[in-house]
Design a protein around this motif. Structure first.
Motif, PDB file in Angstrom:
ATOM      1  N   ALA A  39       0.815  -1.212   0.000  1.00 29.39           N
ATOM      2  CA  ALA A  39       0.000   0.000   0.000  1.00 29.39           C
ATOM      3  C   ALA A  39       0.851   1.266   0.000  1.00 29.39           C
ATOM      4  N   ALA A  40       2.091   1.162   0.463  1.00 27.49           N
ATOM      5  CA  ALA A  40       2.960   2.335   0.541  1.00 27.49           C
ATOM      6  C   ALA A  40       3.656   2.634  -0.780  1.00 27.49           C
ATOM      7  N   LEU A  41       3.536   1.733  -1.732  1.00 23.96           N
ATOM      8  CA  LEU A  41       4.215   1.914  -3.014  1.00 23.96           C
ATOM      9  C   LEU A  41       3.523   2.961  -3.874  1.00 23.96           C
ATOM     10  N   GLU A  42       4.326   3.710  -4.592  1.00 24.69           N
ATOM     11  CA  GLU A  42       3.810   4.674  -5.559  1.00 24.69           C
ATOM     12  C   GLU A  42       4.133   4.152  -6.954  1.00 24.69           C
ATOM     13  N   VAL A  43       3.077   3.808  -7.702  1.00 18.63           N
ATOM     14  CA  VAL A  43       3.243   3.173  -9.004  1.00 18.63           C
ATOM     15  C   VAL A  43       2.472   3.956 -10.055  1.00 18.63           C
ATOM     16  N   ALA A  44       3.113   4.203 -11.196  1.00 17.29           N
ATOM     17  CA  ALA A  44       2.462   4.889 -12.313  1.00 17.29           C
ATOM     18  C   ALA A  44       2.175   3.898 -13.430  1.00 17.29           C
ATOM     19  N   VAL A  45       1.093   4.137 -14.149  1.00 18.32           N
ATOM     20  CA  VAL A  45       0.757   3.385 -15.345  1.00 18.32           C
ATOM     21  C   VAL A  45       0.579   4.403 -16.471  1.00 18.32           C
ATOM     22  N   PRO A 170      16.290   2.119  -8.053  1.00 19.62           N
ATOM     23  CA  PRO A 170      16.119   3.580  -7.992  1.00 19.62           C
ATOM     24  C   PRO A 170      14.677   3.993  -8.255  1.00 19.62           C
ATOM     25  N   LYS A 171      14.341   5.194  -7.834  1.00 19.14           N
ATOM     26  CA  LYS A 171      13.031   5.754  -8.131  1.00 19.14           C
ATOM     27  C   LYS A 171      12.998   6.253  -9.575  1.00 19.14           C
ATOM     28  N   LEU A 172      11.799   6.547 -10.040  1.00 20.57           N
ATOM     29  CA  LEU A 172      11.592   7.000 -11.409  1.00 20.57           C
ATOM     30  C   LEU A 172      10.757   8.270 -11.404  1.00 20.57           C
ATOM     31  N   GLN A 200       6.231  13.875 -11.062  1.00 19.28           N
ATOM     32  CA  GLN A 200       6.028  13.136  -9.823  1.00 19.28           C
ATOM     33  C   GLN A 200       6.981  11.953  -9.812  1.00 19.28           C
ATOM     34  N   VAL A 201       7.422  11.571  -8.623  1.00 18.96           N
ATOM     35  CA  VAL A 201       8.380  10.479  -8.477  1.00 18.96           C
ATOM     36  C   VAL A 201       7.654   9.217  -8.035  1.00 18.96           C
ATOM     37  N   PHE A 202       8.032   8.057  -8.647  1.00 19.61           N
ATOM     38  CA  PHE A 202       7.369   6.783  -8.372  1.00 19.61           C
ATOM     39  C   PHE A 202       8.398   5.694  -8.066  1.00 19.61           C
TER      40      PHE A 202
END
Length: 228
Positions: A39-45, A170-172, A200-202
């Motif tokens: 739930a803490a993950l930040e994911v982009a599609v 690494p983050k993206l 925004q960083v994911f």
């Protein structure tokens, strides 16, 4: 790098179940390699077509609230047919198209294709099905429409919440242009649309923009005649 995955926005035509399988693999890897709770993950599609919707569904089903970037004002990707010249040049779609595979092979595993008796459906019926899928699984809350991604950057010195073996990935950073109608604004274009660049960083990104977008053609390169 396992925190970037490419999937096919046109895969509904080829077998939509493959979209779900690939998306599930993406989420499985994310969950198994995370150093935090899912739930803490930040994911982009990137893309709200057939593959992007499948990715958003699998992510949300596993407790991850994705951010889905869609450059158009509506979902569907290649199936969002519009009868105007600018759109026709960017999509391999035509007015009377029917699928060359039966809907029984194309449907998502979680949603049967109802309300249509024939197997070879029109692009309008495919788009209706995708909208029903979005509604059934409440995916619209994740989609940012009129948001065109222009840059994806690996932030090599910034750790994400994902780990592969002993390596922290690494983050993206995703950069996108967000368009909105605001006729009274002085920096509008000729169509009365204001464009704002955001970022925004994911922790991870699923690239589901398909392979039918307008190509980016490099400038001419002078090649010696002997090498032509």
């Amino acid at each position: 790098m396992i925190n970037i995955i490419f999937t096919n926005n046109h895969c509904l035509k080829n077998n939509h179940s493959s979209c779900s399988i690939l998306s599930f693999f993406f989420v499985f890897v994310i969950i198994m390699t995370t150093t935090k709770t899912a739930a803490a993950l930040e994911v982009a599609v990137i893309g709200a077509g057939a593959a992007g919707l499948a990715a958003a569904r699998v992510l949300s089903r596993n407790g991850i609230n994705p951010v889905v970037f869609e450059q158009s004002s509506s979902l569907g990707g290649v199936w969002d047919y519009r009868d105007d010249e600018s759109t026709k040049k960017q999509k391999p779609m035509y007015q009377n198209l029917r699928t060359n595979l039966p809907k029984e092979l194309m449907a998502y595993r979680e949603k049967k294709w109802t309300g249509v008796d024939h197997s070879y459906v029109t692009h309008q019926e495919v788009l209706e099905y995708l909208n029903e899928y979005k509604t059934d699984f409440e995916l619209d809350r994740f989609i940012r429409y009129n948001s065109k991604v222009i840059q994806l950057t690996v932030l090599t010195n910034t750790d994400s919440k994902l780990r592969m073996r002993d390596e922290i990935l690494p983050k993206l950073r995703v950069e996108w242009q967000e368009s909105s109608s605001s006729p009274i604004c002085s920096n509008n274009d000729d169509n009365g649309t204001t464009t704002t660049t955001k970022s925004q960083v994911f922790d991870a990104v699923c690239v589901a923009n398909g392979h039918y977008a307008k190509p980016s053609i490099p400038p001419s390169i002078n090649v010696p005649s002997s090498n032509k």
